[in-house]
Design a protein around this motif. Structure first.
Motif, mmCIF file in Angstrom:
data_model
loop_
_atom_site.group_PDB
_atom_site.id
_atom_site.type_symbol
_atom_site.label_atom_id
_atom_site.label_comp_id
_atom_site.label_asym_id
_atom_site.label_seq_id
_atom_site.Cartn_x
_atom_site.Cartn_y
_atom_site.Cartn_z
ATOM 1 N N ARG A 128 -2.706 -18.416 -9.958
ATOM 2 C CA ARG A 128 -3.383 -18.387 -8.649
ATOM 3 C C ARG A 128 -2.851 -17.235 -7.814
ATOM 4 N NH1 ARG A 128 -6.916 -22.720 -7.831
ATOM 5 N NH2 ARG A 128 -6.660 -24.207 -9.529
ATOM 6 N N GLN A 129 -2.460 -16.188 -8.489
ATOM 7 C CA GLN A 129 -1.905 -15.032 -7.778
ATOM 8 C C GLN A 129 -2.977 -14.327 -6.962
ATOM 9 O OE1 GLN A 129 -0.041 -13.586 -11.641
ATOM 10 N NE2 GLN A 129 1.091 -12.411 -10.126
ATOM 11 N N GLN A 130 -2.517 -13.742 -5.850
ATOM 12 C CA GLN A 130 -3.406 -12.911 -5.035
ATOM 13 C C GLN A 130 -2.729 -11.561 -4.847
ATOM 14 O OE1 GLN A 130 -4.928 -15.146 -1.462
ATOM 15 N NE2 GLN A 130 -3.423 -16.631 -2.132
ATOM 16 N N ALA A 131 -3.459 -10.518 -5.145
ATOM 17 C CA ALA A 131 -2.923 -9.182 -4.912
ATOM 18 C C ALA A 131 -3.878 -8.444 -3.989
ATOM 19 C CB ALA A 131 -2.764 -8.430 -6.223
ATOM 20 N N ASP A 132 -3.351 -7.925 -2.899
ATOM 21 C CA ASP A 132 -4.139 -7.069 -2.017
ATOM 22 C C ASP A 132 -3.343 -5.787 -1.956
ATOM 23 O OD1 ASP A 132 -5.233 -5.767 0.349
ATOM 24 O OD2 ASP A 132 -6.258 -7.673 0.719
ATOM 25 N N THR A 133 -3.746 -4.824 -2.743
ATOM 26 C CA THR A 133 -2.910 -3.635 -2.879
ATOM 27 C C THR A 133 -3.765 -2.386 -3.055
ATOM 28 O OG1 THR A 133 -1.062 -2.637 -4.109
ATOM 29 C CG2 THR A 133 -2.582 -4.002 -5.367
ATOM 30 N N GLY A 134 -3.173 -1.273 -2.737
ATOM 31 C CA GLY A 134 -3.874 -0.005 -2.790
ATOM 32 C C GLY A 134 -2.976 1.050 -2.183
ATOM 33 N N THR A 135 -3.550 2.001 -1.501
ATOM 34 C CA THR A 135 -2.730 3.084 -0.977
ATOM 35 C C THR A 135 -3.356 3.651 0.282
ATOM 36 O OG1 THR A 135 -1.730 5.213 -1.558
ATOM 37 C CG2 THR A 135 -3.930 4.798 -2.395
ATOM 38 N N LYS A 136 -2.593 4.467 0.966
ATOM 39 C CA LYS A 136 -3.158 5.253 2.070
ATOM 40 C C LYS A 136 -2.758 6.696 1.828
ATOM 41 C CE LYS A 136 -2.204 1.573 5.354
ATOM 42 N NZ LYS A 136 -1.349 1.216 6.482
ATOM 43 N N MET A 137 -3.733 7.576 1.854
ATOM 44 C CA MET A 137 -3.456 8.995 1.724
ATOM 45 C C MET A 137 -3.875 9.642 3.047
ATOM 46 S SD MET A 137 -2.155 9.698 -1.241
ATOM 47 C CE MET A 137 -1.922 8.883 -2.836
ATOM 48 N N ILE A 138 -2.884 10.118 3.785
ATOM 49 C CA ILE A 138 -3.159 10.697 5.096
ATOM 50 C C ILE A 138 -3.039 12.219 4.980
ATOM 51 C CG2 ILE A 138 -2.583 10.616 7.563
ATOM 52 C CD1 ILE A 138 -3.093 7.836 6.389
ATOM 53 N N HIS A 139 -4.171 12.896 4.993
ATOM 54 C CA HIS A 139 -4.171 14.356 4.832
ATOM 55 C C HIS A 139 -4.032 15.027 6.195
ATOM 56 C CE1 HIS A 139 -5.665 14.614 0.561
ATOM 57 N NE2 HIS A 139 -5.894 13.353 0.832
ATOM 58 N N ILE A 140 -2.934 15.748 6.374
ATOM 59 C CA ILE A 140 -2.719 16.479 7.623
ATOM 60 C C ILE A 140 -2.715 17.987 7.374
ATOM 61 C CG2 ILE A 140 -1.115 16.862 9.553
ATOM 62 C CD1 ILE A 140 -0.082 13.964 9.030
ATOM 63 N N GLY A 141 -1.969 18.412 6.326
ATOM 64 C CA GLY A 141 -1.849 19.833 6.005
ATOM 65 C C GLY A 141 -3.110 20.386 5.335
ATOM 66 N N TYR A 176 0.845 -1.200 0.000
ATOM 67 C CA TYR A 176 0.000 0.000 0.000
ATOM 68 C C TYR A 176 0.878 1.247 0.000
ATOM 69 C CZ TYR A 176 -2.728 -3.865 1.673
ATOM 70 O OH TYR A 176 -3.285 -5.111 1.783
ATOM 71 N N PRO A 177 1.503 1.554 -1.119
ATOM 72 C CA PRO A 177 2.354 2.751 -1.158
ATOM 73 C C PRO A 177 1.534 3.970 -0.733
ATOM 74 C CG PRO A 177 2.607 1.453 -3.146
ATOM 75 C CD PRO A 177 1.421 0.902 -2.414
ATOM 76 N N SER A 178 2.015 4.671 0.241
ATOM 77 C CA SER A 178 1.202 5.688 0.901
ATOM 78 C C SER A 178 1.893 7.036 0.914
ATOM 79 C CB SER A 178 0.931 5.266 2.344
ATOM 80 O OG SER A 178 0.374 3.978 2.355
ATOM 81 N N VAL A 179 1.110 8.065 1.140
ATOM 82 C CA VAL A 179 1.679 9.401 1.268
ATOM 83 C C VAL A 179 1.106 10.060 2.526
ATOM 84 C CG1 VAL A 179 2.048 11.649 0.193
ATOM 85 C CG2 VAL A 179 1.807 9.629 -1.258
ATOM 86 N N ILE A 180 2.019 10.572 3.358
ATOM 87 C CA ILE A 180 1.601 11.398 4.488
ATOM 88 C C ILE A 180 1.663 12.841 3.992
ATOM 89 C CG2 ILE A 180 2.127 12.116 6.850
ATOM 90 C CD1 ILE A 180 3.599 9.372 7.109
#
Lengths: 260, 483
Positions: B341-354, B318-322
């Protein structure tokens, strides 16, 4: 050039084409008319090679057995189908699609591929024919196109592919009068001694613009009547009722145009 | 949801079950630690690398933390238990570990990279791409180092950075992904072997693309690399990583950590083309790819993740950005392909602070054969993030009837001025699309490849020019060897 002998087609056990016979000569335009469900589109798909039909009979183009070929081999042999419902391919730009298509058939025929610059010239000429602006090339294939744009795109593809046999499946459906004029103008401009076309339509309207050499009437999977373009006018006035009520000797009435 | 039945299913499965072309292994004389993990192994790794005391302490702290943590229970993944005692945590080709001249690279290693299409001779390479080549646990060479240093850009293996730039490493290591962040990040922090380090000084636009090529070669080893990119104020860098591994029946663990720091007005573009061995069609073998990637964006900074994930038996990432600084921007563009039979559980996290922070998420999941693809994404708007905006688009493409696509968005908004949009769609490659292309003369394979690449277009457009050769991306996994 095209011989169709005792062609039958069934889907899921349901017979759609019944012993259809047809001959198409060089430089001929055929109108193929018929009521809903008479098998017009099935005939087009049988020529183009769509999966899912049980087909018997014989179809040859310039002596080559079409029924034995995959759809892409038929395209390379010169069969082009103008789709009634052109398919959208999001994210693939129209020019890339067209050039890939052209080069696929050229490769299959052992011809050299067309480079990007030469292709741009080829496509510009073709676009003038259907009155399209250049941005058309850079949009995704048919995605978000209006009904008229989709049909013009089919004619554009035909102009670029330069087929031996074009089967245009209800190219007039969904067109306003201006689009109809443009599409018909494109088709007329693509008439050539090297090319024949089967124009499938519900209505006589399109045949006002594209004057066919012959008109065939398809009812219940058979050609029940053939004639010149005046037959289309007769149908426009009287509908298909005459033929639907009188199918007894239909197969005897099916005959060909000029021999190729 | 599960794909509907389709007549073209069989051909689609045939098309998507082609061979993995990077499955060869190279016979390298390798220095491997015995399997198993305890404190002595952590000390062994640190001493092999001749590390300073502070780093050993850091590792030991991480190891202690890891011992107390529990392996996460995956929501959407089926995972055979991982035996951490059977993994070897250190493997290095026997040669001088880091080289400045290509002529010194072991010919076997050079040949291996030639075979992978990554020539390590500078004159044979793309002239504007610098490569750090990593085999198993160590970096074997970094190209164009001298050229980059002229611009002030540091690009070297992590081990070298620890030796040559200890203050920079110490300041930033663990500053974005703390040691205790999660089970695999803690494990990585304890045993990480090597990786790449990039430092872009103030106001510098990195004159070439930087890239790291990861190759797992040894058997029964884990690969734990660590990448740290620091972009000072007003700087700019574009970085790409590629990954492959030999075809083996055992699962291999790859648990990496990537940390990005984008200072004020800096921009980091991080692209991944991941093609680890996915396992065979019965699900035997393949890489477990459990990766923590995160960036911190300061004021007016921008971090953009682009990933093309076509390999691995299991991907968890989950490549993310703070978005810490005001007006900072986070982007995530992803293509994840699950075949076999591949499994992918992927996405991102966007943490908005500013304040006035913006994030964009474009996710394209492709599931084929028995593949399972899950998008899992978090958009979190904190109370402090006035006028934050997010746009999320998740599209899933299903090829065949046995595969699945799942979209699991999490949205947490603590500030009422936020604008958050989420769009999702699921589609199939229609028989009618394939037929249309074939009627225009294309083979079924070409048609499939064109349609799938079209589906991924928005993401591919984000890849650096040098790598935006679509046939080499999705083509590799869909069709095996092309041409």
């Amino acid at each position: 050039m095209l011989h169709v002998n005792n062609l039958t087609a069934a889907i899921g056990g349901k017979q759609i084409l019944n012993d259809l016979n047809l001959e198409v000569g060089d430089n001929e335009i055929f109108g193929l008319l018929g009521p809903n469900g008479s098998g017009k589109s099935t005939f087009a798909h049988a020529l183009a090679g769509r999966d899912g039909y049980d087909i018997t009979g014989e179809v040859t183009l310039d002596g080559a057995d079409l029924l034995d070929m995959e759809p892409e081999a038929r395209a390379a042999a010169g069969v082009f189908m103008g789709f009634q419902y052109p398919v959208e391919i999001p994210g693939v730009n129209n020019m890339y699609f067209l050039r890939t298509a052209l080069n696929s058939v050229r490769r299959a025929r052992g011809e050299t591929e067309v480079g990007a610059r030469d292709f741009l010239n080829v496509s510009k000429k073709a676009m003038d024919l259907v009155e399209m602006k250049e941005d058309f090339l850079y949009r995704s294939v048919n995605a978000g196109f209006s009904g008229g744009e989709k049909k013009r795109n089919e004619i554009l593809q035909m102009a670029i592919m330069e087929p031996r046999l074009a089967v245009l499946d209800e190219t007039d459906s969904g067109l306003d009068i201006d689009a109809l004029r443009i599409v018909a103008g494109g088709v007329n401009a693509l008439r050539s001694p090297e090319r024949s076309m089967v124009v499938i339509t519900h209505y006589q309207r399109l045949l006002d613009y594209i004057k066919p050499d012959f008109v065939h009437v398809l009812v219940d999977g058979r050609i029940v009547k053939s004639g010149d373009h005046t037959l289309a006018l007769h149908l426009e006035a009287n509908g298909y009722a005459d033929f639907e009520n009188d199918l007894g000797d239909a197969s005897e009435q099916s005959f060909a145009g000029a021999q190729s | 949801m599960t794909a509907p039945m389709s007549e073209s299913t069989r051909t689609i499965e045939e098309l998507t079950s082609a061979d993995y072309e990077y499955g060869f292994s190279t016979d390298l004389e390798t220095d491997i630690a015995p399997p198993g993990l305890d404190e002595s192994v952590v000390r062994l790794i640190s001493s092999k690398k001749d590390e300073p005391e502070w780093l050993l302490e850091w590792r030991l702290k991480a190891y202690a933390a890891w011992r107390e943590m529990e392996e996460p229970d995956w929501a959407k993944l089926e995972i055979a238990p991982i035996d951490y005692e059977s993994i070897s945590y250190w493997a290095a080709p026997k040669q001088k570990p880091v080289l400045d001249s290509m002529d010194d690279v072991d010919p076997d290693i050079r040949e291996m990279f030639d075979k992978l299409g990554i020539p390590l001779h500078e004159q044979k390479m793309l002239s504007n791409v610098a490569v750090d080549a990593i085999v198993d646990s160590v970096s074997v060479t970094t190209t164009f180092k001298a050229t980059l240093l002229e611009a002030g850009v540091i690009f070297c293996s992590f081990s070298e950075a620890v030796k040559d730039y200890p203050d920079l490493v110490r300041e930033h290591l663990g500053s974005v992904v703390p040691v205790r962040d999660n089970f695999f990040a803690a494990l990585n922090s304890a045993v990480f072997s090597d990786g790449s380090f990039c430092y872009i000084p103030k106001g510098v636009r990195c004159p070439m693309e930087l890239s790291t090529y990861f190759r797992i070669n040894s058997m029964n080893t884990g690969q734990f690399e660590r990448t740290l990119i620091v972009a000072e104020d007003d700087s700019h860098v574009s970085y790409l990583e590629g990954c492959t591994a030999p075809q083996r029946d055992e699962n291999q663990l790859h648990a990496a950590v990537v940390e990005l720091v984008a200072k004020d007005r800096a921009e980091i573009k991080y692209s991944t083309v991941q093609n680890w061995y996915p396992g065979d069609e019965n699900g035997v073998g393949g890489i477990y790819n459990f990766v923590t990637k995160r960036g911190r964006a300061h004021t007016d900074a921008k971090i953009s993740w682009t990933q093309v994930e076509t390999g691995s038996a299991i991907t968890w990432k989950y490549p993310s950005v703070i978005l810490q600084g005001d007006r900072s921007i986070g982007e995530f563009y992803s293509v994840a392909l699950s075949c076999r039979r591949q499994q992918a559980d992927t996405g991102t996290k966007m943490i908005h602070i500013g304040k006035d922070t913006t994030s964009t998420i474009i996710s394209k999941g492709i599931s084929a054969a028995h593949g399972q693809n899950t998008y899992r994404g978090l958009v979190k708007i904190l109370r402090s993030a006035e006028n934050a905006r997010n746009y999320t688009q998740c599209d899933s493409l299903l090829l065949g009837k046995e595969c699945g696509a799942h979209t699991i968005p999490y949205i947490e908004v603590k500030n009422p001025t936020a604008q958050v949009e989420h769009e999702a769609s699921t589609s199939t490659v229609g028989e009618d699309q394939l037929y249309y292309c074939r009627q225009r003369g294309m083979t079924e394979e070409d048609a499939m490849s064109m349609i799938v690449n079209g589906f991924c277009r928005e993401v591919f457009n984000e890849l650096p020019m040098e790598f935006a050769v679509e046939a080499q991306l999705v083509g590799i996994s869909l069709e095996g060897s092309v041409g």
